[in-house]
Enzyme design. Structure first.
Site, mmCIF file in Angstrom:
data_model
loop_
_atom_site.group_PDB
_atom_site.id
_atom_site.type_symbol
_atom_site.label_atom_id
_atom_site.label_comp_id
_atom_site.label_asym_id
_atom_site.label_seq_id
_atom_site.Cartn_x
_atom_site.Cartn_y
_atom_site.Cartn_z
ATOM 1 N N GLU A 1 5.982 -14.202 20.185
ATOM 2 C CA GLU A 1 5.666 -12.813 20.499
ATOM 3 C C GLU A 1 4.951 -12.232 19.290
ATOM 4 O O GLU A 1 5.126 -12.724 18.179
ATOM 5 C CB GLU A 1 6.944 -12.014 20.778
ATOM 6 N N SER B 1 4.280 -6.873 1.497
ATOM 7 C CA SER B 1 4.418 -7.877 2.562
ATOM 8 C C SER B 1 3.098 -8.383 3.133
ATOM 9 O O SER B 1 3.039 -9.494 3.640
ATOM 10 C CB SER B 1 5.287 -7.308 3.686
ATOM 11 N N LYS C 1 4.539 -13.648 6.999
ATOM 12 C CA LYS C 1 4.920 -14.258 8.271
ATOM 13 C C LYS C 1 4.761 -15.781 8.295
ATOM 14 O O LYS C 1 5.518 -16.481 8.940
ATOM 15 C CB LYS C 1 4.090 -13.658 9.417
HETATM 16 C C1 LIG Z 1 5.340 -8.102 10.557
HETATM 17 C C2 LIG Z 1 5.154 -7.405 9.300
HETATM 18 C C3 LIG Z 1 6.162 -6.591 8.740
HETATM 19 C C4 LIG Z 1 7.440 -6.294 9.441
HETATM 20 O O1 LIG Z 1 8.246 -7.375 9.739
HETATM 21 P P1 LIG Z 1 9.554 -7.733 8.926
HETATM 22 O O2 LIG Z 1 10.199 -8.785 9.728
HETATM 23 O O3 LIG Z 1 10.376 -6.476 8.837
HETATM 24 O O4 LIG Z 1 9.116 -8.192 7.589
HETATM 25 C C5 LIG Z 1 5.939 -6.024 7.511
HETATM 26 N N1 LIG Z 1 4.771 -6.196 6.852
HETATM 27 C C6 LIG Z 1 3.777 -6.953 7.354
HETATM 28 C C7 LIG Z 1 2.524 -7.105 6.572
HETATM 29 C C8 LIG Z 1 3.932 -7.579 8.596
HETATM 30 O O5 LIG Z 1 2.932 -8.316 9.083
#
Ligand SMILES: *Cc1c(COP(=O)(O)O)cnc(C)c1O
Length: 400
Positions: free
Chosen positions: A116, A383, A94
């Site tokens: 948000e 992620s 993020k």
């Molecule tokens: C917010 C988040 C996501 C989902 O958001 P995307 O916009 O689909 O990437 C996925 N993994 C983590 C660790 C997140 O914090």
């Protein structure tokens, strides 16, 4: 289709028939000011130089690409590599986007930031860059999510942000987003709205993608260095879709040779409560864009569910809707239980506790790798890290 053929969005912000700018008149000026400023910044090398310098020295990029040999051996089949976005400052991808948008806010001389958040990761990333650039920060968060994600609420407050609970609707991300848009309408002059995923009205889906595309660019270079060739399959979890598009974008010109797979949250199952908007959703407008959304027969947005708060959103970014339609990317899903099992497997084999969101993509990798030859390569975008999810994990997994 090659990337030279794939250029999206068009100059009205459409990805095929998806995307666009479905907003009230009171918001038009905000959106077009932002669009103009971003197209100037996009052509300005000094903007990207500062962004790249901060990605390196503040966020900690490039993040490693790690060959998960233990996991690969345990499953059998393809070599599994993990792109370690969990090692970014603040614990997820993020911040790549929050940093880019905060630099744009500085360029536009906006002093007040709104955002948000669902799981709190985007709220934390935004609060972080606001502290860094000395900007006022208000984060809208569903009252339900405030309960589920207490550690991230505390982090945002410690970073100097105000967290505003949203009591409307299902008290989750969708409602927090609506509330943030309302704030932007009411405070058009001084406020910059930092959206956390590839959703919302044009230019957000394009802009957030551009800020996250560093993930795929690094990955391509790293896999060529480590394995001497491009991967066969790339997988990423899909909430709004920003980590997935950030990973896929660089590889879209090779989509005939590389299979790209987005993994949505099937929650309790595709026939029960879930957040699989691409699999189960229908076309509609949400938060300013045409996209696929979970809705009832009357077009009312229905409740999404996932054990991971970050995937718990009833829509999905317009570019993913378009890529699905074009057949350039495949989309599948993993349930809450499958994600938990995958999370535990990764923790015990590799010593990596990933976010519940990322665990959906790990589940897919465990199923898919088995069906692939031993010399093939599967890359998973990890992620985020799982620290924020420890409460949920401990309620669901029996630890001895
Ligand atoms: C917010 C988040 C996501 C989902 O958001 P995307 O916009 O689909 O990437 C996925 N993994 C983590 C660790 C997140 O914090």
């Amino acid at each position: 289709m090659t990337k030279s053929a794939y250029t999206a969005p068009d100059n009205t912000g459409h990805f095929g028939t998806f995307g666009g700018k479905f907003i009230p008149e009171t918001l038009l000026k905000n959106a077009s000011d932002l669009e103009q400023e971003y197209s100037k910044a996009k052509e300005d090398p000094s903007f990207w130089e500062e962004y790249t310098r901060l990605l390196r020295n503040y966020v900690g990029r490039p993040t490693p690409l790690y060959h998960a040999e233990n996991l690969s051996r345990k499953i059998g089949g393809a070599k599994i590599y993990l792109k370690r976005e969990d090692l970014c400052h603040t614990g997820a991808h993020k911040i790549n986007n929050a940093l880019g948008q905060a630099l744009l806010a500085k360029r536009m001389e906006k002093k007040r930031i709104i955002a948000e958040t669902g799981a709190g990761q985007h709220g934390v990333a935004t609060a972080t860059v606001c502290a860094l650039f000395n900007l006022d920060c208000v984060v809208y968060m569903g009252a339900e999510d405030i309960q589920r994600q207490a550690p991230n609420v505390a982090r945002m407050k410690l970073l100097g942000a105000e967290v505003r609970p949203v009591e409307s609707g299902t008290k989750t991300l969708k409602d927090a987003t609506s509330e943030a848009i309302r704030d932007w309408i009411n405070n058009p002059e001084e406020t910059f709205y930092i959206i956390g995923s590839v959703v919302g009205m044009h230019p957000y889906p394009m802009m957030v993608r551009d800020f996250q595309a560093v993930i795929g660019r690094e990955t391509k270079q790293q896999i060529l260095e480590q394995a001497g060739r491009l991967p066969d399959v790339i997988a990423a979890c899909v909430g709004g879709g920003s980590n997935a598009i950030g990973m896929f974008y660089e590889f879209l010109d090779q989509s005939n040779a590389i299979e790209m797979v987005g993994v949505e949250a099937a929650g309790e199952g595709l026939e029960g409560l879930n957040a699989a908007s691409l699999t189960k959703g229908k076309k509609g407008v949400l938060h300013g864009a045409m996209m696929k959304i979970l809705q009832d027969d009357y077009g009312q947005v229905t409740e999404a569910h996932s054990i991971s708060a970050g995937l718990d959103y009833p829509g999905v970014g317009p570019e993913h809707c378009y890529l699905q339609e074009l057949g350039l990317v495949d989309y599948t899903s993993a349930t809450d239980t499958e994600a938990l099992d995958a999370l535990e497997l990764l923790a015990t084999t590799e010593g990596i506790i990933c976010a519940l969101e990322s665990a959906h993509a790990i589940h897919y990798a465990t199923v898919r790798a088995k069906q692939m030859p031993e010399d093939s390569i599967l890359i998973v975008n990890l992620s985020g890290r799982g620290d924020k999810d420890m409460d949920t994990i401990m309620k669901s997994i029996e630890l001895e």
